[in-house]
Design a protein around this motif. Sequence first.
Motif, PDB file in Angstrom:
ATOM      1  N   GLN A  68       0.722  -1.187  -0.059  1.00  0.00           N
ATOM      2  CA  GLN A  68       0.155   0.073   0.190  1.00  0.00           C
ATOM      3  C   GLN A  68       0.772   1.277  -0.066  1.00  0.00           C
ATOM      4  O   GLN A  68       0.454   2.258  -0.685  1.00  0.00           O
ATOM      5  CB  GLN A  68      -1.052   0.056   1.239  1.00  0.00           C
ATOM      6  CG  GLN A  68      -1.914   1.243   1.210  1.00  0.00           C
ATOM      7  CD  GLN A  68      -2.955   1.100   2.401  1.00  0.00           C
ATOM      8  OE1 GLN A  68      -2.820   0.441   3.236  1.00  0.00           O
ATOM      9  NE2 GLN A  68      -3.779   2.079   2.277  1.00  0.00           N
ATOM     10  N   ILE A 105       0.596   4.380  -2.773  1.00  0.00           N
ATOM     11  CA  ILE A 105       0.426   5.781  -2.286  1.00  0.00           C
ATOM     12  C   ILE A 105       1.592   6.674  -2.973  1.00  0.00           C
ATOM     13  O   ILE A 105       1.312   7.543  -3.674  1.00  0.00           O
ATOM     14  CB  ILE A 105       0.634   5.942  -0.851  1.00  0.00           C
ATOM     15  CG1 ILE A 105      -0.830   5.259  -0.089  1.00  0.00           C
ATOM     16  CG2 ILE A 105       0.717   7.468  -0.743  1.00  0.00           C
ATOM     17  CD1 ILE A 105      -0.917   5.269   1.282  1.00  0.00           C
ATOM     18  N   LYS A 163       1.181   9.465  -5.761  1.00  0.00           N
ATOM     19  CA  LYS A 163       1.506  10.708  -5.597  1.00  0.00           C
ATOM     20  C   LYS A 163       2.473  11.322  -6.986  1.00  0.00           C
ATOM     21  O   LYS A 163       2.332  12.554  -7.340  1.00  0.00           O
ATOM     22  CB  LYS A 163       2.819  10.841  -4.560  1.00  0.00           C
ATOM     23  CG  LYS A 163       3.463  11.798  -4.212  1.00  0.00           C
ATOM     24  CD  LYS A 163       4.824  11.430  -3.557  1.00  0.00           C
ATOM     25  CE  LYS A 163       5.582  10.517  -4.418  1.00  0.00           C
ATOM     26  NZ  LYS A 163       7.139  10.567  -4.235  1.00  0.00           N
TER      27      LYS A 163
END
Length: 140
Positions: A94, A98, A102
Motif C-alpha cells: 500500500q 501511495i 503521488k
Amino acid sequence: MTMNRYLPLIGRILIGLPFAMSGLGKLAAFGPTTAMIAAAGLPVPPLAYIVAVALELGGGLLLIAGYQVRTVALALAVFCIAAGVAFHSNFADQNQMIHFLKNVMMAGGLLQIAAFGAGALSLDNRLSKGGVAVANAAAR
C-alpha cells in the motif's frame, strides 16, 4: 483578478520546491542514490543519477523562477511517471501504491503548468514582454 496573478506563482513554488529539495538531497548522497537506482534494475546508475539531479534540482529551480516552464513541466511530468513505474510499481504494498499515485498527481499538476504556462509573475512573462517591446521598438 489579483488572485489569478499570484496563484500560478504559488503553485510553481509548491511543486518546484520539493523537486529542488529532492535534487539537493540526491546531490549530497551519490552512493546511496546510485545504489537505489541499481537496486531498481535501471541501467547505468551514475548516468541516471546525473539525469535525476539535473531534472529535480534544475527543473525545480526553473519552475520556481518561472523560466521555460512549459518545457520543464513536461519533462518533469515524464520523469514523475517514469520514476513511479521504476520505483513504486509494487502495488501489493500500500505504501508503494501511495507513492505511485503521488507521482501521478504531481505529473497531473505539471501537465497543468505545461498547458497554461507560468503566469504573470514569472521570467517567461517578463522576457516575453521585453521581447515584444524590443521588437516593437525595432519596427518603428
